[in-house]
Design a protein around this motif. Structure first.
Motif, PDB file in Angstrom:
ATOM      1  N   LEU A  81       0.813  -1.221   0.000  1.00 45.77           N
ATOM      2  CA  LEU A  81       0.000   0.000   0.000  1.00 45.77           C
ATOM      3  C   LEU A  81       0.846   1.271   0.000  1.00 45.77           C
ATOM      4  O   LEU A  81       0.638   2.145  -0.841  1.00 45.77           O
ATOM      5  CB  LEU A  81      -0.993  -0.005   1.162  1.00 45.77           C
ATOM      6  CG  LEU A  81      -2.101  -1.062   1.073  1.00 45.77           C
ATOM      7  CD1 LEU A  81      -3.001  -1.008   2.311  1.00 45.77           C
ATOM      8  CD2 LEU A  81      -2.927  -0.892  -0.186  1.00 45.77           C
ATOM      9  N   PRO A  82       1.826   1.397   0.905  1.00 45.32           N
ATOM     10  CA  PRO A  82       2.649   2.609   0.831  1.00 45.32           C
ATOM     11  C   PRO A  82       3.589   2.628  -0.371  1.00 45.32           C
ATOM     12  O   PRO A  82       3.793   3.674  -0.978  1.00 45.32           O
ATOM     13  CB  PRO A  82       3.452   2.605   2.132  1.00 45.32           C
ATOM     14  CG  PRO A  82       3.071   1.407   2.886  1.00 45.32           C
ATOM     15  CD  PRO A  82       2.098   0.620   2.088  1.00 45.32           C
ATOM     16  N   LEU A  83       4.126   1.466  -0.723  1.00 41.18           N
ATOM     17  CA  LEU A  83       5.131   1.399  -1.785  1.00 41.18           C
ATOM     18  C   LEU A  83       4.573   1.776  -3.148  1.00 41.18           C
ATOM     19  O   LEU A  83       5.142   2.571  -3.880  1.00 41.18           O
ATOM     20  CB  LEU A  83       5.750   0.001  -1.833  1.00 41.18           C
ATOM     21  CG  LEU A  83       6.913  -0.204  -2.782  1.00 41.18           C
ATOM     22  CD1 LEU A  83       8.088   0.693  -2.418  1.00 41.18           C
ATOM     23  CD2 LEU A  83       7.356  -1.661  -2.770  1.00 41.18           C
ATOM     24  N   PHE A  84       3.430   1.205  -3.499  1.00 38.00           N
ATOM     25  CA  PHE A  84       2.887   1.415  -4.836  1.00 38.00           C
ATOM     26  C   PHE A  84       1.749   2.429  -4.896  1.00 38.00           C
ATOM     27  O   PHE A  84       1.473   2.982  -5.955  1.00 38.00           O
ATOM     28  CB  PHE A  84       2.407   0.087  -5.429  1.00 38.00           C
ATOM     29  CG  PHE A  84       3.521  -0.910  -5.612  1.00 38.00           C
ATOM     30  CD1 PHE A  84       4.627  -0.618  -6.383  1.00 38.00           C
ATOM     31  CD2 PHE A  84       3.466  -2.143  -4.994  1.00 38.00           C
ATOM     32  CE1 PHE A  84       5.659  -1.524  -6.539  1.00 38.00           C
ATOM     33  CE2 PHE A  84       4.490  -3.071  -5.146  1.00 38.00           C
ATOM     34  CZ  PHE A  84       5.590  -2.754  -5.920  1.00 38.00           C
ATOM     35  N   TYR A  85       1.093   2.677  -3.774  1.00 38.28           N
ATOM     36  CA  TYR A  85      -0.096   3.531  -3.800  1.00 38.28           C
ATOM     37  C   TYR A  85      -0.006   4.737  -2.878  1.00 38.28           C
ATOM     38  O   TYR A  85      -0.946   5.524  -2.804  1.00 38.28           O
ATOM     39  CB  TYR A  85      -1.337   2.700  -3.450  1.00 38.28           C
ATOM     40  CG  TYR A  85      -1.568   1.593  -4.439  1.00 38.28           C
ATOM     41  CD1 TYR A  85      -2.108   1.856  -5.694  1.00 38.28           C
ATOM     42  CD2 TYR A  85      -1.214   0.285  -4.137  1.00 38.28           C
ATOM     43  CE1 TYR A  85      -2.302   0.841  -6.617  1.00 38.28           C
ATOM     44  CE2 TYR A  85      -1.405  -0.736  -5.057  1.00 38.28           C
ATOM     45  CZ  TYR A  85      -1.946  -0.458  -6.286  1.00 38.28           C
ATOM     46  OH  TYR A  85      -2.132  -1.461  -7.199  1.00 38.28           O
ATOM     47  N   LYS A  86       1.100   4.862  -2.146  1.00 37.00           N
ATOM     48  CA  LYS A  86       1.286   5.968  -1.193  1.00 37.00           C
ATOM     49  C   LYS A  86       0.123   6.067  -0.205  1.00 37.00           C
ATOM     50  O   LYS A  86      -0.285   7.162   0.195  1.00 37.00           O
ATOM     51  CB  LYS A  86       1.493   7.287  -1.934  1.00 37.00           C
ATOM     52  CG  LYS A  86       2.667   7.292  -2.883  1.00 37.00           C
ATOM     53  CD  LYS A  86       3.640   8.359  -2.521  1.00 37.00           C
ATOM     54  CE  LYS A  86       4.734   8.483  -3.547  1.00 37.00           C
ATOM     55  NZ  LYS A  86       5.882   7.709  -3.278  1.00 37.00           N
ATOM     56  N   LEU A  87      -0.400   4.916   0.189  1.00 34.97           N
ATOM     57  CA  LEU A  87      -1.466   4.832   1.192  1.00 34.97           C
ATOM     58  C   LEU A  87      -0.871   4.365   2.516  1.00 34.97           C
ATOM     59  O   LEU A  87       0.155   3.686   2.539  1.00 34.97           O
ATOM     60  CB  LEU A  87      -2.542   3.842   0.741  1.00 34.97           C
ATOM     61  CG  LEU A  87      -3.344   4.233  -0.496  1.00 34.97           C
ATOM     62  CD1 LEU A  87      -4.230   3.081  -0.941  1.00 34.97           C
ATOM     63  CD2 LEU A  87      -4.184   5.474  -0.213  1.00 34.97           C
ATOM     64  N   PRO A  88      -1.513   4.689   3.634  1.00 36.30           N
ATOM     65  CA  PRO A  88      -1.011   4.219   4.933  1.00 36.30           C
ATOM     66  C   PRO A  88      -0.976   2.695   4.979  1.00 36.30           C
ATOM     67  O   PRO A  88      -1.858   2.011   4.466  1.00 36.30           O
ATOM     68  CB  PRO A  88      -2.029   4.771   5.930  1.00 36.30           C
ATOM     69  CG  PRO A  88      -2.691   5.905   5.222  1.00 36.30           C
ATOM     70  CD  PRO A  88      -2.687   5.541   3.765  1.00 36.30           C
ATOM     71  N   SER A  89       0.039   2.194   5.639  1.00 33.80           N
ATOM     72  CA  SER A  89       0.217   0.746   5.746  1.00 33.80           C
ATOM     73  C   SER A  89      -0.812   0.131   6.676  1.00 33.80           C
ATOM     74  O   SER A  89      -1.150   0.698   7.710  1.00 33.80           O
ATOM     75  CB  SER A  89       1.612   0.444   6.287  1.00 33.80           C
ATOM     76  OG  SER A  89       1.773  -0.936   6.481  1.00 33.80           O
ATOM     77  N   PHE A  90      -1.281  -1.047   6.313  1.00 34.67           N
ATOM     78  CA  PHE A  90      -2.152  -1.833   7.173  1.00 34.67           C
ATOM     79  C   PHE A  90      -1.311  -2.687   8.107  1.00 34.67           C
ATOM     80  O   PHE A  90      -1.741  -3.084   9.163  1.00 34.67           O
ATOM     81  CB  PHE A  90      -3.074  -2.728   6.321  1.00 34.67           C
ATOM     82  CG  PHE A  90      -4.053  -3.521   7.126  1.00 34.67           C
ATOM     83  CD1 PHE A  90      -5.159  -2.917   7.692  1.00 34.67           C
ATOM     84  CD2 PHE A  90      -3.856  -4.880   7.343  1.00 34.67           C
ATOM     85  CE1 PHE A  90      -6.065  -3.643   8.450  1.00 34.67           C
ATOM     86  CE2 PHE A  90      -4.751  -5.618   8.100  1.00 34.67           C
ATOM     87  CZ  PHE A  90      -5.865  -4.998   8.657  1.00 34.67           C
ATOM     88  N   GLU A  91      -0.081  -2.944   7.695  1.00 35.75           N
ATOM     89  CA  GLU A  91       0.778  -3.874   8.428  1.00 35.75           C
ATOM     90  C   GLU A  91       1.898  -3.151   9.166  1.00 35.75           C
ATOM     91  O   GLU A  91       2.185  -1.986   8.918  1.00 35.75           O
ATOM     92  CB  GLU A  91       1.367  -4.911   7.478  1.00 35.75           C
ATOM     93  CG  GLU A  91       2.326  -4.330   6.445  1.00 35.75           C
ATOM     94  CD  GLU A  91       2.773  -5.312   5.389  1.00 35.75           C
ATOM     95  OE1 GLU A  91       2.838  -6.523   5.656  1.00 35.75           O
ATOM     96  OE2 GLU A  91       3.063  -4.863   4.271  1.00 35.75           O
ATOM     97  N   ASN A  92       2.512  -3.894  10.064  1.00 36.14           N
ATOM     98  CA  ASN A  92       3.736  -3.495  10.751  1.00 36.14           C
ATOM     99  C   ASN A  92       4.839  -4.419  10.235  1.00 36.14           C
ATOM    100  O   ASN A  92       4.596  -5.602  10.038  1.00 36.14           O
ATOM    101  CB  ASN A  92       3.612  -3.717  12.264  1.00 36.14           C
ATOM    102  CG  ASN A  92       2.469  -2.939  12.875  1.00 36.14           C
ATOM    103  OD1 ASN A  92       2.602  -1.758  13.134  1.00 36.14           O
ATOM    104  ND2 ASN A  92       1.334  -3.592  13.088  1.00 36.14           N
TER     105      ASN A  92
END
Length: 186
Positions: A81-92
Motif C-alpha cells: 500500500l505505501p510502496l505502490f499507492y502511497k497509502l497508509p500501511s495496514f501492516e507493521n
C-alpha cells in the motif's frame, strides 16, 4: 556487490550506467531486534532486501498480533500500500533479529522506471513474482489443513523453526500455539 543490485540482476540485465545510478540511490542501515521498518498507518515507501537478519509482517486483530509473512535474507520486501499507492500501511514490519538492510525509496525507483526501460521491466517481473506468492498464500489458507500449511512453510523456509518463535509461527499459520505443538509432535 550491493545485495539489492545483485537481486535486481537476477530479474534482468543492468548495464553499467543503470548499475551506477542504482548504487547512488540505494542506502543501507543496521536495525536492531525489535526495531520497526514500518508501523501501521505510516507511509514508508521503500523496497528493501535483508543482507543478514529477519523481519516479520503483522497486523492487529482483536488486540492480537497476526503474522502475515516472514522475510529472510536475499528476498525483496516492502509493504504494497505505501510502496505502490502511497497509502497508509495496514501492516507493521518488525525486525526479529539484528538486520543489515539495503533499501531504495519508491520515489527513486519510480524515477528510474521512467528513465530506464530495463529497470521498469525488472520492477514488473518482481511485482508479478509477488502476486504469485500472495496468491499461493491465499490458496493455502483456504485449501490446506494447518498441518499442510506448516509442512509447506518448512519446505519453503526450512530455517523458520530455528529462527522464529513458535508463537509467531502459530499466528502465521492461523492456529493456536497448542495446536502447533501437537502438529510438531507428529
Amino acid at each position: 556487490m550491493n545485495p539489492l543490485i545483485k537481486k535486481f540482476k537476477e530479474y534482468g540485465n543492468l548495464n553499467p550506467e543503470i548499475e551506477a545510478e542504482l548504487s547512488k540511490r540505494i542506502k543501507t542501515q543496521t536495525k536492531q531486534k525489535g526495531d520497526f521498518f514500518l508501523k501501521q498507518g505510516q507511509i514508508v515507501s521503500s523496497l528493501f532486501i535483508i543482507e543478514k537478519g529477519l523481519v516479520r509482517s503483522f497486523f492487529i486483530k482483536d488486540d492480537k498480533e497476526v503474522n502475515a509473512w516472514f522475510g529472510f535474507e536475499n528476498l525483496i520486501l516492502g509493504s504494497i500500500l505505501p510502496l505502490f499507492y502511497k497509502l497508509p500501511s495496514f501492516e507493521n514490519i518488525q525486525f526479529l533479529e539484528q538486520s543489515n538492510i539495503y533499501y531504495i525509496t519508491s520515489d527513486d525507483l519510480n524515477e528510474l522506471y521512467k528513465k530506464y526501460h530495463q529497470i521498469e521491466t525488472i520492477g514488473r517481473i518482481m511485482a508479478e513474482e509477488y502476486c504469485k506468492i500472495l496468491e499461493e498464500r491465499i490458496i493455502s489458507l483456504h485449501t490446506q489443513s494447518a498441518e499442510q500449511r506448516y509442512q509447506t512453510l518448512l519446505s519453503e523456509q526450512p530455517e523458520v523453526s530455528q529462527r522464529v518463535s513458535l508463537g509467531h509461527i502459530a499466528s502465521y499459520l492461523g492456529i493456536s500455539q497448542e495446536t502447533l505443538s501437537r502438529i510438531r509432535k507428529k
